[in-house]
Design a protein around this motif. Structure first.
Motif, PDB file in Angstrom:
ATOM      1  N   ILE A  31     -10.241  -1.553   3.564  1.00  0.00           N
ATOM      2  CA  ILE A  31      -9.478  -1.780   4.791  1.00  0.00           C
ATOM      3  C   ILE A  31      -9.019  -0.445   5.359  1.00  0.00           C
ATOM      4  O   ILE A  31      -9.121   0.596   4.703  1.00  0.00           O
ATOM      5  CB  ILE A  31      -8.275  -2.724   4.551  1.00  0.00           C
ATOM      6  N   ASP A  32      -8.492  -0.466   6.568  1.00  0.00           N
ATOM      7  CA  ASP A  32      -7.992   0.739   7.235  1.00  0.00           C
ATOM      8  C   ASP A  32      -6.890   1.370   6.387  1.00  0.00           C
ATOM      9  O   ASP A  32      -5.903   0.720   6.066  1.00  0.00           O
ATOM     10  CB  ASP A  32      -7.458   0.370   8.615  1.00  0.00           C
ATOM     11  N   GLY A  33      -7.060   2.624   6.001  1.00  0.00           N
ATOM     12  CA  GLY A  33      -6.075   3.313   5.170  1.00  0.00           C
ATOM     13  C   GLY A  33      -6.073   2.832   3.729  1.00  0.00           C
ATOM     14  O   GLY A  33      -5.131   3.102   2.987  1.00  0.00           O
ATOM     15  N   ASP A  81     -10.979  -3.932   9.302  1.00  0.00           N
ATOM     16  CA  ASP A  81     -10.136  -3.109  10.178  1.00  0.00           C
ATOM     17  C   ASP A  81      -8.959  -3.882  10.767  1.00  0.00           C
ATOM     18  O   ASP A  81      -8.136  -3.313  11.479  1.00  0.00           O
ATOM     19  CB  ASP A  81     -10.961  -2.446  11.277  1.00  0.00           C
ATOM     20  N   HIS A  84      -4.205  -3.094   7.355  1.00  0.00           N
ATOM     21  CA  HIS A  84      -3.822  -1.683   7.270  1.00  0.00           C
ATOM     22  C   HIS A  84      -2.996  -1.462   6.009  1.00  0.00           C
ATOM     23  O   HIS A  84      -2.105  -2.248   5.715  1.00  0.00           O
ATOM     24  CB  HIS A  84      -3.006  -1.271   8.492  1.00  0.00           C
TER      25      HIS A  84
END
Length: 98
Positions: A31-33, A81, A84
């Protein structure tokens, strides 16, 4: 090895749309981060071999899933995405949000 993961969930409105991704069984994407600062762990989204979608903590070195992060709301979105992660500078704990 068990990692302590503290979760703080935040709902972000999606202007009437959801972020969807069609995973293959057994496919997991970061996932994002989602990669920890020390690169030892990652938070991934994906489908288990039985086809159940979830967010998981993964050992980034061995590529093995440690466990599902059941507190993360997964009812609306499935794209990696859409989620986070915010890691503490020394890795765990982490906060996630959608």
């Amino acid at each position: 090895m068990r990692a302590a993961v503290a979760l703080s969930l935040v709902f972000v409105a999606h202007a009437g749309a959801t972020a969807m991704y069609d995973y293959k069984p057994g496919e997991f994407l970061v996932i994002d981060g989602g990669t920890s600062p020390d690169k030892k762990f990652s938070i991934v989204a994906g489908e288990s071999k039985s086809g159940d979608f979830g967010i998981y903590l993964k050992d980034a070195q061995t590529k093995k899933l440690i466990g599902q992060l059941e507190e993360v709301a997964t009812g609306l979105d499935s794209a990696p995405d859409a989620y986070h992660a915010h890691w503490a500078p020394d890795s765990p704990p982490v906060r996630t949000g959608i």
